[in-house]
Design a protein around this motif. Sequence first.
Motif, mmCIF file in Angstrom:
data_model
loop_
_atom_site.group_PDB
_atom_site.id
_atom_site.type_symbol
_atom_site.label_atom_id
_atom_site.label_comp_id
_atom_site.label_asym_id
_atom_site.label_seq_id
_atom_site.Cartn_x
_atom_site.Cartn_y
_atom_site.Cartn_z
ATOM 1 N N VAL A 21 43.824 21.553 50.698
ATOM 2 C CA VAL A 21 45.281 21.476 50.761
ATOM 3 C C VAL A 21 45.786 22.187 52.010
ATOM 4 C CG1 VAL A 21 47.405 22.289 49.685
ATOM 5 C CG2 VAL A 21 45.658 21.173 48.297
ATOM 6 N N ILE A 63 48.313 30.590 42.783
ATOM 7 C CA ILE A 63 47.191 30.895 43.661
ATOM 8 C C ILE A 63 46.132 31.549 42.788
ATOM 9 C CG2 ILE A 63 46.441 32.106 45.742
ATOM 10 C CD1 ILE A 63 49.389 32.013 46.655
ATOM 11 N N GLU A 64 44.894 31.103 42.975
ATOM 12 C CA GLU A 64 43.857 31.451 42.006
ATOM 13 C C GLU A 64 43.689 32.960 41.829
ATOM 14 O OE1 GLU A 64 39.321 30.188 40.972
ATOM 15 O OE2 GLU A 64 40.656 28.822 42.018
ATOM 16 N N ALA A 90 51.383 21.803 42.497
ATOM 17 C CA ALA A 90 50.791 20.587 41.937
ATOM 18 C C ALA A 90 51.446 20.294 40.598
ATOM 19 C CB ALA A 90 49.298 20.768 41.756
ATOM 20 N N TYR A 91 51.940 21.326 39.977
ATOM 21 C CA TYR A 91 52.429 21.167 38.613
ATOM 22 C C TYR A 91 53.474 22.243 38.379
ATOM 23 C CZ TYR A 91 52.338 21.196 33.532
ATOM 24 O OH TYR A 91 52.675 21.151 32.210
ATOM 25 N N ALA B 286 47.676 18.873 31.680
ATOM 26 C CA ALA B 286 48.329 19.666 32.716
ATOM 27 C C ALA B 286 47.307 20.138 33.744
ATOM 28 C CB ALA B 286 49.035 20.856 32.086
ATOM 29 N N HIS B 290 46.871 18.895 37.642
ATOM 30 C CA HIS B 290 46.832 19.903 38.695
ATOM 31 C C HIS B 290 45.599 19.699 39.559
ATOM 32 C CE1 HIS B 290 46.073 23.908 40.405
ATOM 33 N NE2 HIS B 290 47.386 24.039 40.404
ATOM 34 N N ARG B 293 45.702 16.352 41.508
ATOM 35 C CA ARG B 293 46.740 16.234 42.520
ATOM 36 C C ARG B 293 46.327 16.868 43.829
ATOM 37 N NH1 ARG B 293 52.869 16.830 40.388
ATOM 38 N NH2 ARG B 293 53.081 14.608 39.996
ATOM 39 N N GLN B 294 45.630 17.979 43.728
ATOM 40 C CA GLN B 294 45.248 18.704 44.950
ATOM 41 C C GLN B 294 44.453 17.809 45.883
ATOM 42 O OE1 GLN B 294 46.567 21.957 45.023
ATOM 43 N NE2 GLN B 294 45.225 23.216 43.782
ATOM 44 N N GLN B 467 45.160 35.091 36.957
ATOM 45 C CA GLN B 467 46.542 34.696 36.728
ATOM 46 C C GLN B 467 46.681 33.190 36.842
ATOM 47 O OE1 GLN B 467 48.159 37.156 39.698
ATOM 48 N NE2 GLN B 467 48.703 38.785 38.291
ATOM 49 N N ALA B 468 45.785 32.597 37.580
ATOM 50 C CA ALA B 468 45.812 31.151 37.699
ATOM 51 C C ALA B 468 44.736 30.583 36.792
ATOM 52 C CB ALA B 468 45.556 30.744 39.133
#
Lengths: 226, 515
Positions: A21, A63-64, A90-91, B286, B290, B293-294, B467-468
């Motif tokens: 990306v 962000i991961e 993205a979502y 979801a 995600h 889409r990336q 967190q992701a």
Amino acid sequence: MQIDSLLDKQTVYVIDDDEAVRESIAALVDIRGLPVETFSCAEDFLAAYSGVAPGCVITDLRIEHGMTGLELQVALRERGCEIPVIVISAYANVSNAVQAMHNGAITLLEKNCSSDELWKAIVEALATDSDRRSAIQHNKHLLERFQQLKPEELAVMLGVIDGQLNKVIAKDLSISLRTVESRRHNVLEKVGVSSVPELVRLYFELEQVLGQSPYKYLLNQAESQE
Amino acid sequence: MPTSSHLSGIARNGLAWQLLQAMPDASFLVDRESLTILATNQAAEELIGQRCDDLLNQSLSEILTSPAIGDLSSDLLNVVAPLGESSRLVLCRKADVDQLQLLEASSRSLESDGQPLALITVRLPSSTSDEELSVQRQERELSYASEQFRYLFEQSPDAIFVETPDGIVLDANQAACELHRISRDELIGKNVLSLVPPEDRPVVSVRSDALATGAISEFESRSLRSDGTAIPIGVRISTITYNGSPAVLLHVRDITQQKKDEIRKREHDRQLAHVSRLTMMGQLVAGIAHELRQPLWSLSTFADVCVESLSCPDAAERLPKIREVADKVVSEARRANAITTRMFAFARNGVPERTTCDIAAIARDAMELTAGRARASHIRTILHADRNLPLVNCDRVLIEQTFANILNNAYTALAVHPSDNREVTVEISCDEDERDYVTVMLRDNGPGLPKNVVAEQLFEGFFTTGQAGLGIGLALCRSFVEDHGGVIWAEKLPAGGMEFIFTLRVDGGRHPDAD
């Protein structure tokens, strides 16, 4: 990242944990001829960014690892950085979108937008950035012109702006009419205007920028310098 | 004798009377309906201990009782009712000592001038010596035991076979005949193997040998019917002596219903798993959107850049750069495709495609898939695979995803770990003694888990320390591994870092009957 000048070209800073990306955004910005820098997390960007360099930020919402796009916005604001931020996701749900805009994002894009939509957002963000910068520059320049005035010239300027006649000013300040004329000439010359109405316009513009009476502000500054 | 006077046939000293008197056994001539004694003899007098005249006009049921039935008169009626002769054991009440005595009674129906009569003859049981009695008793017990055996044999709902040790049917019950749908005559003399579908015969003969040594006492097999169909059966076995020779008693139960129940339960379990998968699918959408889409977005952006570059006046000079971008278009397309493949594999209701795979090759592919992330964070990934690893029957996509998920987790942990020696080790091994399984171990030297997190939690859905991410990666890994008959677990390493271990059944963990 030592850039601190309007003359520097604007840079697009891309922050996304997905390599493809951020590389694809970078490729797009690059082919359209702008400098671009990529970061895989917000912390890396904050460490590298001076806080004043011109440009705009494109950050992923999620962000991961490390801070999210929303948290980055807050961190920038806390540092007083006004660089425009484009949030991409993205979502994105409604609450994320609201929060992003509330934090001052210039726009929020979903990762299904076209390259042109993204580019349009970048161009707008950069325009906002440069507008903001030129306004700051303009104000700075305006203030500098008034700052050349000495306290006795400021006193004459105040009378002129009040619309008083020279002889009234001379009487009020207990100085000669010639002195008033000479100082009035100096004021117009230093501020760089050729007429009193122009001087009045700039004075009130400065009042807006400063949020207070320019006379008192300038007088304080001038006296403290002496 | 006023009551009997009208009976000329049995008038005292008449022919019948004399005949009666001459009989060696105690005899009574009775009215068949009332059992009133019309005439009797000397022998009866002695046996019963009452005078002949006193016996007349009494009811026979007051003198004789049946040991089997409380209602004496009705039993006696049964004794005398049929025309012709019958005999049974009865008890006789001796008047003088008021004690009961076992006697054998026989009856014969007669008619005299239209009056129904019965001649009841009573004698001591034929053999009366003690020795004879005990032999009689033993014989009775024996016949009773064999009768009992016969009764149980015939009435058993299970099919029962008696076989010689070499499997020749000596006897079989009705249920056995019904099971095979052939007659008993056909069944007897058959080799038991001929009653089993041909493809099951080797197994049955092996099991029969195991039976002979006592290694097993029951097993499941199938029975062949005369119409050629096979039904599932459960067999229990014991050895007996039959007619003096060693024999095998086979208890065979039709377990069709049991099998059906098992299948229904399995089907139910599958549906349940399917539903829980579907529920998870909803949550997954979801995440998948995600994830998909990336690559799709970066793909289209790269493609735009490519087109735009080619339109530039200096396109010729830009060719190397354009090629680079074009390569990225391709790799992103592949990435998107891999994700959809995975989704399909997942949505196919957990019946993944099984192929015979080299597990080390899958590991290498997964490492390649995630290499970008490893490089970005300066992580070394090392693969050690045993020589002579067996090929594994597995769903390549799912297992590669399992590797990739664990590797990605390790890379994420290592990326933020302050260390200049970031390393992930992948080891694949197969125990010499346990060739049914391969074991995969993935170890990183990262920070490990937060203190408050237990390793087991990792495999729960929607658990995440980051967190992701949705926190389903390892939950999926577990479902993939378990689907392959394996287990997965994680351990915190004392030196920091995590170790993930999973096993895979070489045969893919699917029972051949399961599908």
